[in-house]
Motif scaffolding. Structure first.
Motif, short mmCIF file in Angstrom:
data_model
loop_
_atom_site.label_atom_id
_atom_site.label_comp_id
_atom_site.label_asym_id
_atom_site.label_seq_id
_atom_site.Cartn_x
_atom_site.Cartn_y
_atom_site.Cartn_z
N GLY A 182 -17.52 14.51 -21.11
CA GLY A 182 -18.64 14.39 -20.08
C GLY A 182 -18.09 13.22 -19.16
N LEU A 183 -17.46 11.99 -19.29
CA LEU A 183 -17.34 10.93 -18.59
C LEU A 183 -16.13 11.21 -17.59
CD1 LEU A 183 -17.67 7.42 -20.40
CD2 LEU A 183 -19.12 8.59 -18.67
N SER A 184 -15.27 12.28 -18.18
CA SER A 184 -14.03 12.45 -17.54
C SER A 184 -14.40 13.28 -16.20
CB SER A 184 -13.00 13.30 -18.44
OG SER A 184 -13.66 14.58 -18.55
N LYS A 185 -15.47 14.24 -16.41
CA LYS A 185 -15.93 14.84 -15.25
C LYS A 185 -16.63 14.25 -14.36
CE LYS A 185 -15.81 19.02 -18.21
NZ LYS A 185 -16.75 20.06 -18.71
N GLU A 186 -17.76 13.20 -14.91
CA GLU A 186 -18.30 12.40 -14.08
C GLU A 186 -17.57 10.91 -13.03
OE1 GLU A 186 -22.46 9.68 -14.20
OE2 GLU A 186 -22.08 11.20 -15.49
N LEU A 187 -16.56 10.84 -13.89
CA LEU A 187 -15.83 9.53 -13.40
C LEU A 187 -14.52 9.85 -12.58
CD1 LEU A 187 -16.54 7.05 -16.31
CD2 LEU A 187 -17.65 7.38 -14.01
N GLY A 188 -14.11 11.30 -12.72
CA GLY A 188 -12.99 11.61 -12.10
C GLY A 188 -13.00 11.28 -10.50
N PRO A 189 -14.32 11.68 -9.80
CA PRO A 189 -14.35 11.49 -8.58
C PRO A 189 -14.38 10.13 -8.03
CG PRO A 189 -15.72 12.78 -9.07
CD PRO A 189 -15.25 12.36 -10.32
N GLU A 190 -14.59 8.99 -9.08
CA GLU A 190 -14.72 7.40 -8.75
C GLU A 190 -13.06 7.12 -9.03
OE1 GLU A 190 -16.85 6.17 -7.71
OE2 GLU A 190 -18.77 6.82 -8.39
N GLY A 191 -12.13 7.90 -9.27
CA GLY A 191 -10.74 7.63 -9.60
C GLY A 191 -10.44 6.93 -11.03
N ILE A 192 -11.24 7.36 -12.02
CA ILE A 192 -11.26 6.73 -13.33
C ILE A 192 -10.96 7.88 -14.11
CG2 ILE A 192 -12.37 5.77 -15.15
CD1 ILE A 192 -14.35 4.46 -13.06
N ARG A 193 -9.76 8.07 -14.89
CA ARG A 193 -9.44 8.83 -15.97
C ARG A 193 -9.84 8.52 -17.16
NH1 ARG A 193 -4.65 9.55 -17.44
NH2 ARG A 193 -3.95 7.41 -16.33
N VAL A 194 -10.36 9.50 -17.98
CA VAL A 194 -10.88 9.04 -19.31
C VAL A 194 -10.55 10.14 -20.19
CG1 VAL A 194 -13.15 8.96 -20.69
CG2 VAL A 194 -13.14 8.38 -18.17
N ASN A 195 -9.75 9.82 -21.52
CA ASN A 195 -9.16 10.48 -22.28
C ASN A 195 -9.50 9.86 -23.79
OD1 ASN A 195 -7.47 12.45 -20.69
ND2 ASN A 195 -6.75 10.59 -19.90
N ALA A 196 -8.76 10.58 -24.62
CA ALA A 196 -9.15 10.32 -26.19
C ALA A 196 -7.98 10.50 -26.79
CB ALA A 196 -10.60 10.75 -26.90
N VAL A 197 -7.76 9.54 -27.68
CA VAL A 197 -6.60 9.57 -28.93
C VAL A 197 -7.56 10.02 -30.35
CG1 VAL A 197 -4.91 8.74 -30.30
CG2 VAL A 197 -4.98 8.84 -27.77
#
Length: 260
Positions: A182-197
């Motif tokens: 969810g955050l990867s989709k919401e924060l992508g336009p803010e220039g923030i990449r979100v991933n998990a390991v």
């Protein structure tokens, strides 16, 4: 909140990285490797100050700045203070690794402890929510930030379920997976990449802390590669996800489990 002394370094860092749970296991391995890659480190920890200081010493030995900061990630006020202290010591954060996590004691669900389950969810899921929120508010371009990267620590338990051991832990990590997507989709336009390991069977003290010191040996035969992994083998993909080499990777949940 207190911080260890920060050593000056004239070189520009690759980034300013905060690692929760940075005093032990995978978090400590991330700190050490990230320092070698040129990051300055804020080493977050809950109660093991000496271990955190040892990690910070390794960071400084690699020529980077380091600060150690205690905080309970399940406390939103403590999390805000953690981020404020990290930025006051090192400058604006560019990266976050949410490594703080607990399992509770290994046992069947029928014998589970409600208070222990609550604490596991608070640390693993709610704590990750709080930390992501603080990071996003600082990194978001719409708030004057420069973007950044977040890597959450999930677990293979999120899909394996950990039956007979700690299904509440598995559930808490399933929440981390959903949060990451969810955050990867919401924060992508803010220039923030979100991933998990999503680590599998890894050689850390978390198994002994769960009261099952023989767990690694018992499950190693189920791993297609035939062995358990090391914290360093998990740190490698985490630091890669932080880097520009992964500039088009967001919303990924990368399994690091030897094929299990």
């Amino acid at each position: 909140m207190t911080a260890a002394a920060v050593e000056d370094d004239p070189r520009d860092p690759r980034g300013i990285l905060l690692v929760t749970g940075g005093s032990r296991g995978i978090g400590a391995a991330v700190c050490r490797l990230a320092a070698l890659e040129g990051y300055d480190l804020a080493v977050g920890y809950a109660g093991r100050r000496e271990a955190a200081e040892a990690v910070a010493a390794a960071v400084r030995a690699a020529g980077r700045r380091a600060v150690t900061l205690p905080a309970d990630v399940a406390d939103p006020a403590a999390v805000a203070g953690l981020f404020d202290a990290a930025e006051a010591a090192l400058g604006p954060l560019t990266a976050l690794v949410n490594s703080a996590g607990i399992t509770g004691l290994s046992r069947r669900f029928l014998e589970s402890d409600p208070e222990e389950m609550r604490r596991v969810v608070e640390v693993n899921t709610t704590g990750t929510l709080y930390c992501c929120r603080e990071a996003a508010r600082r990194m978001a371009r719409s708030r004057g930030g420069r973007g950044g990267t977040i890597v959450n620590l999930s677990s293979a338990a999120a899909t394996l379920g950990s039956p007979g051991e700690f299904v509440w832990y598995a559930a808490s990590k399933g929440g981390v997976d959903s949060l990451t997507i969810g955050l990867s989709k919401e924060l992508g336009p803010e220039g923030i990449r979100v991933n998990a390991v999503s680590p599998g069977l890894i050689e850390t003290e978390i198994h002994a802390s769960a009261g099952d010191a023989g767990r690694l040996q018992r499950y190693a035969a189920q791993v297609p590669l035939g062995r358990s992994g090391t914290a360093e083998e998990v740190a490698e993909p985490i630091v890669w996800l932080l880097s520009d080499a992964a500039s088009y990777v967001s919303g990924a949940i990368l399994r690091v489990g030897g094929g299990r």
